[in-house]
Design a protein around this motif. Structure first.
Motif, short mmCIF file in Angstrom:
data_model
loop_
_atom_site.label_atom_id
_atom_site.label_comp_id
_atom_site.label_asym_id
_atom_site.label_seq_id
_atom_site.Cartn_x
_atom_site.Cartn_y
_atom_site.Cartn_z
N TRP A 31 -40.23 32.14 -42.06
CA TRP A 31 -41.47 32.08 -41.29
C TRP A 31 -42.50 31.35 -42.11
CZ3 TRP A 31 -43.30 32.87 -36.55
CH2 TRP A 31 -44.66 33.11 -36.37
N GLN A 32 -42.97 30.24 -41.61
CA GLN A 32 -44.02 29.51 -42.28
C GLN A 32 -45.28 29.61 -41.44
OE1 GLN A 32 -44.13 27.92 -45.44
NE2 GLN A 32 -46.25 28.24 -44.81
N ALA A 33 -46.21 30.44 -41.88
CA ALA A 33 -47.42 30.69 -41.09
C ALA A 33 -48.37 29.51 -41.09
CB ALA A 33 -48.13 31.93 -41.64
N ASP A 34 -48.35 28.73 -42.15
CA ASP A 34 -49.22 27.57 -42.24
C ASP A 34 -48.67 26.47 -41.35
OD1 ASP A 34 -50.66 25.27 -43.03
OD2 ASP A 34 -50.97 26.09 -45.04
N ASN A 35 -49.40 26.11 -40.32
CA ASN A 35 -48.92 25.13 -39.35
C ASN A 35 -49.07 23.68 -39.80
OD1 ASN A 35 -48.21 27.15 -37.40
ND2 ASN A 35 -50.39 27.34 -36.90
N GLY A 36 -49.70 23.46 -40.96
CA GLY A 36 -49.82 22.12 -41.48
C GLY A 36 -50.89 21.28 -40.83
#
Length: 527
Positions: A31-36
């Protein structure tokens, strides 16, 4: 604040390019919460990180969380933006207080370390916590990674809320949900003695107290477990009188136990725990705004709830997540790992075979009582863990392999039979609580014709189902049916399902060992 992503572009264009490069170089994450794009999605950590307490020191944020019987105990994470987190360390190298912490004469699943309260005062990190059945402890350290020095108070404060006022005076707010009376404990300057205990407020069912000061107001945050909700109280003096409002809840608005933390630029942000039926208790982060000197979760356009997606509170920080994979090629275990109870340090090694983790079989009558089970948190929404094992050291009666630890304990074990052959066997054990016998479901088995095997654990928290397989070349062969992924505070470990590497022996002969070459994590579904 409105959330048009296009309006963020000019402000985060440089950060976007860096984020893209970082994304390309990162290992697989569940899970990568940072959407960039200058935004994030809740939760920043899609795993069981319960009873949060979050503070800021300069431009750094620290997050303390409950660890129950896991050892090392009392985990602290670090972030620069409340979105990208790494594990900083643990306060307790081992748990103290009796033989059950060593899985001797019983266990302490669902007990152990609860609801820590973290603060920074006079150049030191200070943390207060209560181990079930013991008095409250206060520990201090100059560096969050330790070493920590600890002492005990003369009483147990349930879910202690540590607070330092502007003049340096120290207090603990405490309440237990079976009552709801909020008691304020005054501490001496050394933080070693309670000088006064005073009942200052009453909220039916309150616990999980947190104290914050902003301007002339003191704010008291409490969880109400019976309805999975949060209350906020405020007063001009710690002794009251307090006025109380209902804030948010798990069912409709995003959580129940938590508080607020200030940012370096003077804004405030909220953190709150939310119960999920499969993965456990996750922590969400939310912008807040102030209305008539009350903190309100969300934004003026969408008040009273934690947003699923929002602008990051701090821009430009690199992507980060707690480690998952481990090649076992370092002199110490990765910080993501914890033992199910205090380990027997004579029964495991990273040095005896460099580049491998050696687990020597411990004596146990079954999986639930097996010491030296190595765990890490299950990761949502989907995760796959592969482990490579060398079985040449297995002795008759050894059961060593991969599975889950929680309420439903499913495992795939390599077993050496009395005639020297190797087999894989499935087990599923459902814990029904201290006063009820466990449910054991028999599973299938498969013959092995080699001393090496790769085992696979898949956890799909969207479907709340897990699966165990072994790899024959590139092909995964499931062993047994899928099993449930369940979080239940009444039974199991009071945690979401954990990955478990285990090795124990139920016999009376000489126990053997298993060597673990690597554990590799992926968020990609197996084809």
């Amino acid at each position: 604040m409105k959330f048009p992503l296009a309006s963020l572009a000019s402000r985060v264009a440089l950060a976007l390019g860096a984020a893209g490069l970082l994304l390309a170089g990162l290992p697989a994450l569940a899970w990568q919460a940072d959407n960039g794009d200058g935004s994030y999605s809740n939760p920043p950590l899609n795993a069981d990180y319960p009873d949060p307490d979050v503070i800021r020191v300069g431009h750094d944020f620290y997050f303390a969380t409950t660890t129950f019987a896991n050892s090392p105990g009392l985990r602290i994470l670090h972030s620069r933006d409340l979105v990208n987190w790494r594990i900083a360390g643990h306060v307790l190298p081992r748990l103290e207080g009796g033989p059950a912490f060593d899985l001797t004469g019983g266990s302490v699943y669902r007990r152990g370390v609860f609801a820590p309260s973290l603060r920074f005062h006079d150049g030191e990190f200070v943390i207060a916590f209560t181990v079930v059945g013991q008095n409250t402890r206060i520990c201090r350290a100059v560096q969050v990674a330790g070493p920590w020095r600890c002492h005990s108070l003369d009483r147990a404060a349930f879910d202690p809320g540590l607070f330092f006022d502007r003049d340096g005076s120290a207090f603990i707010a405490t309440a237990i949900g079976s009552d709801g009376t909020v008691t304020l404990l005054s501490l001496d300057k050394s933080l070693s003695r309670v000088t006064e205990a005073r009942k200052v407020h009453y909220i039916p069912g309150a616990e999980g107290s947190k104290l914050i000061r902003r301007g002339d107001w003191y704010y008291l945050f409490n969880a109400i477990p019976r309805r999975l909700a949060m209350t906020i109280s405020r007063a001009k003096a710690l002794t009251g009188p307090w006025e109380t409002i209902n804030a948010i809840d798990t069912a409709t608005s995003g959580g129940h136990q938590g508080a607020i933390v200030d940012l370096a630029d003077g804004r405030w942000w909220g953190f709150v725990m939310q119960d999920k039926p499969a993965i456990g208790r996750i922590t969400n982060f939310s912008p807040i705004f102030w209305q008539d000197d009350w903190p309100v979760w969300g934004t003026p356009e969408a008040p009273g709830r934690v947003p699923a997606r929002a602008v990051k509170p701090v821009q430009g920080q690199p992507l980060a997540q707690p480690d998952t994979s481990d090649e076992f090629d370092r002199p110490q275990l990765g910080l993501q790992w914890a033992w199910n109870h205090n380990p027997d340090d004579t029964r495991w090694s990273l040095a005896e075979r460099p580049g491998w983790l050696r687990l020597k079989a411990t004596r146990a009558d079954g999986f639930w009582t097996a010491r030296n089970t190595l765990t890490q948190k299950g990761q949502g929404p989907y995760s796959r863990g592969d482990v490579r094992l060398d079985l040449s050291g297995l002795a008759a009666g050894d059961r060593c392999g991969l599975g889950t630890l929680g309420k439903v304990n499913a495992g795939i074990a390599a077993v050496r039979t009395e005639d020297g052959r190797l087999r894989l066997e499935r087990h599923t054990i459902i814990d029904n609580g201290d006063r009820q016998p466990a449910t054991t479901l028999p599973g299938p088995s498969a013959a092995l014709d080699a001393n090496g095997v790769t085992l696979r654990l898949e956890m799909d928290f969207v479907r709340a189902r897990g699966r165990l397989s072994w790899l024959d070349g590139e092909a995964a062969k499931p062993l047994g049916d899928e099993f449930e992924l369940i979080y239940d505070w009444r039974t199991g470990t009071f945690q979401g399902p954990q990955v478990a590497l285990f090795c124990f022996n139920t016999g009376t002969g000489k126990a053997g060992q298993v060597d673990v070459d690597w554990f590799r994590f992926s968020d990609k579904r197996a084809e």
